[in-house]
Design a protein around this motif. Structure first.
Motif, PDB file in Angstrom:
ATOM      1  N   SER A 361       0.799  -1.227   0.000  1.00  0.00           N
ATOM      2  CA  SER A 361       0.000   0.000   0.000  1.00  0.00           C
ATOM      3  C   SER A 361       0.829   1.274   0.000  1.00  0.00           C
ATOM      4  O   SER A 361       0.392   2.298  -0.507  1.00  0.00           O
ATOM      5  CB  SER A 361      -0.924   0.017   1.213  1.00  0.00           C
ATOM      6  OG  SER A 361      -0.189   0.247   2.409  1.00  0.00           O
ATOM      7  N   ASP A 362       2.028   1.241   0.625  1.00  0.00           N
ATOM      8  CA  ASP A 362       2.805   2.471   0.824  1.00  0.00           C
ATOM      9  C   ASP A 362       1.958   3.518   1.544  1.00  0.00           C
ATOM     10  O   ASP A 362       2.079   4.723   1.285  1.00  0.00           O
ATOM     11  CB  ASP A 362       3.306   2.999  -0.517  1.00  0.00           C
ATOM     12  CG  ASP A 362       4.452   3.995  -0.391  1.00  0.00           C
ATOM     13  OD1 ASP A 362       4.908   4.245   0.749  1.00  0.00           O
ATOM     14  OD2 ASP A 362       4.889   4.539  -1.424  1.00  0.00           O
ATOM     15  N   ALA A 363       1.104   3.077   2.461  1.00  0.00           N
ATOM     16  CA  ALA A 363       0.181   3.982   3.139  1.00  0.00           C
ATOM     17  C   ALA A 363       0.927   4.892   4.107  1.00  0.00           C
ATOM     18  O   ALA A 363       1.747   4.429   4.901  1.00  0.00           O
ATOM     19  CB  ALA A 363      -0.881   3.183   3.884  1.00  0.00           C
ATOM     20  N   HIS A 364       0.603   6.175   4.047  1.00  0.00           N
ATOM     21  CA  HIS A 364       1.208   7.181   4.913  1.00  0.00           C
ATOM     22  C   HIS A 364       0.214   7.790   5.904  1.00  0.00           C
ATOM     23  O   HIS A 364       0.574   8.104   7.029  1.00  0.00           O
ATOM     24  CB  HIS A 364       1.807   8.324   4.083  1.00  0.00           C
ATOM     25  CG  HIS A 364       3.109   7.999   3.412  1.00  0.00           C
ATOM     26  ND1 HIS A 364       3.196   7.132   2.348  1.00  0.00           N
ATOM     27  CD2 HIS A 364       4.379   8.438   3.655  1.00  0.00           C
ATOM     28  CE1 HIS A 364       4.467   7.054   1.958  1.00  0.00           C
ATOM     29  NE2 HIS A 364       5.197   7.840   2.734  1.00  0.00           N
ATOM     30  N   ARG A 365      -1.010   8.003   5.447  1.00  0.00           N
ATOM     31  CA  ARG A 365      -1.976   8.769   6.241  1.00  0.00           C
ATOM     32  C   ARG A 365      -3.354   8.524   5.660  1.00  0.00           C
ATOM     33  O   ARG A 365      -3.497   7.945   4.578  1.00  0.00           O
ATOM     34  CB  ARG A 365      -1.650  10.269   6.169  1.00  0.00           C
ATOM     35  CG  ARG A 365      -1.723  10.817   4.750  1.00  0.00           C
ATOM     36  CD  ARG A 365      -1.214  12.222   4.610  1.00  0.00           C
ATOM     37  NE  ARG A 365       0.184  12.326   4.980  1.00  0.00           N
ATOM     38  CZ  ARG A 365       1.206  11.953   4.188  1.00  0.00           C
ATOM     39  NH1 ARG A 365       0.967  11.445   2.998  1.00  0.00           N
ATOM     40  NH2 ARG A 365       2.442  12.087   4.582  1.00  0.00           N
ATOM     41  N   GLU A 366      -4.385   8.988   6.363  1.00  0.00           N
ATOM     42  CA  GLU A 366      -5.718   8.945   5.768  1.00  0.00           C
ATOM     43  C   GLU A 366      -5.749   9.860   4.537  1.00  0.00           C
ATOM     44  O   GLU A 366      -5.145  10.925   4.553  1.00  0.00           O
ATOM     45  CB  GLU A 366      -6.761   9.415   6.790  1.00  0.00           C
ATOM     46  CG  GLU A 366      -6.871   8.509   8.020  1.00  0.00           C
ATOM     47  CD  GLU A 366      -7.372   7.118   7.676  1.00  0.00           C
ATOM     48  OE1 GLU A 366      -8.022   6.961   6.606  1.00  0.00           O
ATOM     49  OE2 GLU A 366      -7.110   6.191   8.455  1.00  0.00           O
ATOM     50  N   PRO A 367      -6.395   9.465   3.441  1.00  0.00           N
ATOM     51  CA  PRO A 367      -7.226   8.270   3.283  1.00  0.00           C
ATOM     52  C   PRO A 367      -6.505   7.067   2.706  1.00  0.00           C
ATOM     53  O   PRO A 367      -7.171   6.149   2.198  1.00  0.00           O
ATOM     54  CB  PRO A 367      -8.299   8.767   2.317  1.00  0.00           C
ATOM     55  CG  PRO A 367      -7.541   9.699   1.412  1.00  0.00           C
ATOM     56  CD  PRO A 367      -6.523  10.380   2.291  1.00  0.00           C
TER      57      PRO A 367
END
Length: 509
Positions: A361-367
């Motif tokens: 995902s490489d998710a950092h923050r919402e969303p």
């Protein structure tokens, strides 16, 4: 991918560089000589120095500001700011990263690393018992420390900066032993396990806490995650109480160079991997081997990302896998997928090992969604060694969510069968082979069978999203077969976004 650098308050254009060189730049030392010579410094006393200067266009990647730290310091705190003037369209403005090395020095791959926050924050501190996320707690020993400045981009008129160093005196204090995640979780024995190996928290440029990431991982139906902060190992000890029988936490790093990013997955807890080199320096192989010596995998991340310094320039000779799908599916991922497919053809032709695909995902923050996408790995158990072995062998597929399940394989000859990442060997190149894909959770999607010739078979899935697709071929016609599940086309001329993707099954006559 890294978040945009935050703005800092304007400062006066004062100060000059002290020394420069073609490949490195060292500023004049920040001295606390008057403190060092004082007979008695009371506990909790503080001393502050501020330096200013201008980095010109074409500055080296890393500029070091030496700080002479005397004895008796309990804490070092650093803040910085720099001007961000308006620049003409198409011209890069100013962006300045920061980190620090202690008295052990700045040698590449050395022991002196104490932290890095890039452009994510304007200040940090280090003391024995605590440190700002991204930095390593520990004693502030006497000697020459070095603040590392990274001029990510420099505007045409230069980059005016200001750095303030504050020392607080007092007892050194003690550093607690870090508590690292265990390497095993209960799991379900031999099974398909879902994971996201590229995530960011407050320990680099993310906005989530580790607790929030763990909660999001469980909500996304994940079985394992990997801590992968930019250029620091500080989060390795920040997962206490967040793992469990249902969640394995691996430790790693996103090694963020100026010529591309690579995710080190599942390295020994506490391992830090240096990032201060470019492809032209011929150092990546050394650090790729260091990742593997620490038990981890080398996975180039978002290889065709368009952010500055993100595009992968080191080649794939040292890769254990490659991230072909990063976050919400985009044309960048489509290019990465095509390049990876070309590498499969090259591997068949040369007989050399192939590089598996994975997605994160490489998710950092919402969303940003943790687990979009996720790599689903066939592992003997839910453990670090078993999961990494599954990824390395390519026994995995990528899915956009935990609602999507695939079963894919090929059979032929005398009852032979091969699953994802395996080889089906039959007698004769013309022996019929049946390829079978079972899909659950992909409403409105189509299934595609891709070979070394390209996509040779496509079928619509039922509206329910659950169905089975079969196709017959031979090793002479297809050197490998892999499956894609795609959403309907949304942009004319481009294929629909991926919902799922398998690694290949190789066919041999």
């Amino acid at each position: 991918m890294p978040a945009p650098h935050p703005a800092h308050r304007p400062i006066a254009r004062r100060g000059l560089l002290v020394t420069t060189a073609a490949t490195a730049l060292t500023l004049g030392i920040v001295s606390f000589a008057d403190v060092a010579e004082a007979a008695d410094i009371p506990d909790d006393a503080t001393r502050t120095r501020t330096v200013r200067g201008v980095l010109p266009t074409g500055s080296p990647d890393y500029v070091y500001l030496p700080v002479d730290v005397p004895r008796g310091v309990a804490e070092i705190a650093v803040s910085y700011a720099y001007e961000k003037p308006t620049v003409p369209a198409g011209t890069q403005g100013n962006a300045l990263d920061i980190g620090i090395f202690d008295e052990r020095g700045t040698e590449l791959g050395g022991q002196g690393f104490r932290g890095w926050s890039g452009g994510a924050r304007g200040s940090f501190f280090i003391r024995a018992d605590a440190a700002t996320p991204g930095y390593l707690a520990g004693p502030v020993r006497a000697g020459t420390w070095h603040i590392a400045l990274g001029p990510y981009t420099v505007a045409p008129d230069g980059l005016p900066y200001e750095v303030t160093v504050t020392l607080r005196f007092g007892p050194a204090g003690s550093t607690p032993e870090p508590v690292y995640p265990p390497e095993h979780a209960k799991g379900r024995g031999r099974a398909w396990y879902r994971g996201d190996c590229h995530l960011h928290s407050l320990h680099s440029d993310g906005k989530r806490t580790t607790a929030e990431i763990a909660a999001a991982a469980r909500a996304a139906g994940l079985d394992f995650i990997n801590s992968s902060e930019h250029n620091t190992s500080s989060a390795h000890g920040a997962w206490g109480g967040l793992w469990g029988d249902d969640l394995l936490v691996l430790t790693g790093e996103e090694v963020t160079t100026r010529n591309g990013h690579v995710v080190a997955i599942g390295t020994d807890a506490g391992t830090w991997v240096d990032w201060r080199y470019r492809a032209r320096d011929n150092r990546f192989g050394h650090y790729a081997r260091a990742v593997r010596r620490a038990g981890g995998l080398v996975v180039p991340a978002h290889p065709h990302a368009t952010c500055i310094g993100c595009h992968w320039k080191f080649g794939f000779g040292e890769a254990d896998a490659v991230e072909v799908w990063n976050g919400t599916y985009t044309p960048e991922d489509e290019i990465a997928l095509a390049e990876w497919d070309n590498s499969l053809v090259a591997a068949v032709r040369s007989g050399k090992p192939w590089v598996p695909a994975m997605g994160n995902s490489d998710a950092h923050r919402e969303p940003d969604k943790v687990g979009l996408p996720q790599t689903v790995v066939l592992a003997e158990e839910l453990s670090r060694d078993a999961v990494l072995a599954g990824i390395r062998a390519g026994r995995s597929y990528i899915a956009e969510s935990s609602a999507l399940f695939l079963a894919f394989g090929a059979s032929g000859g005398r009852g032979h069968h091969a699953g994802i990442g395996e080889r089906l060997r039959v007698v004769g190149d013309d022996t019929p082979v049946t390829v079978r894909l079972e899909v659950t959770g992909a409403p409105g999607c189509t299934a595609h069978f891709v070979t070394d010739q390209g996509t040779l078979f496509t079928a619509s899935l039922p509206e329910s999203g659950t169905g089975t697709v079969q196709w017959r071929t031979t090793p002479a016609y297809a050197a490998y077969v892999r499956a894609e599940v795609r959403h309907p086309v949304s942009v004319p001329g481009l294929p629909g976004a991926l919902a799922a993707l398998t690694n290949p099954v190789f066919l041999e006559g």
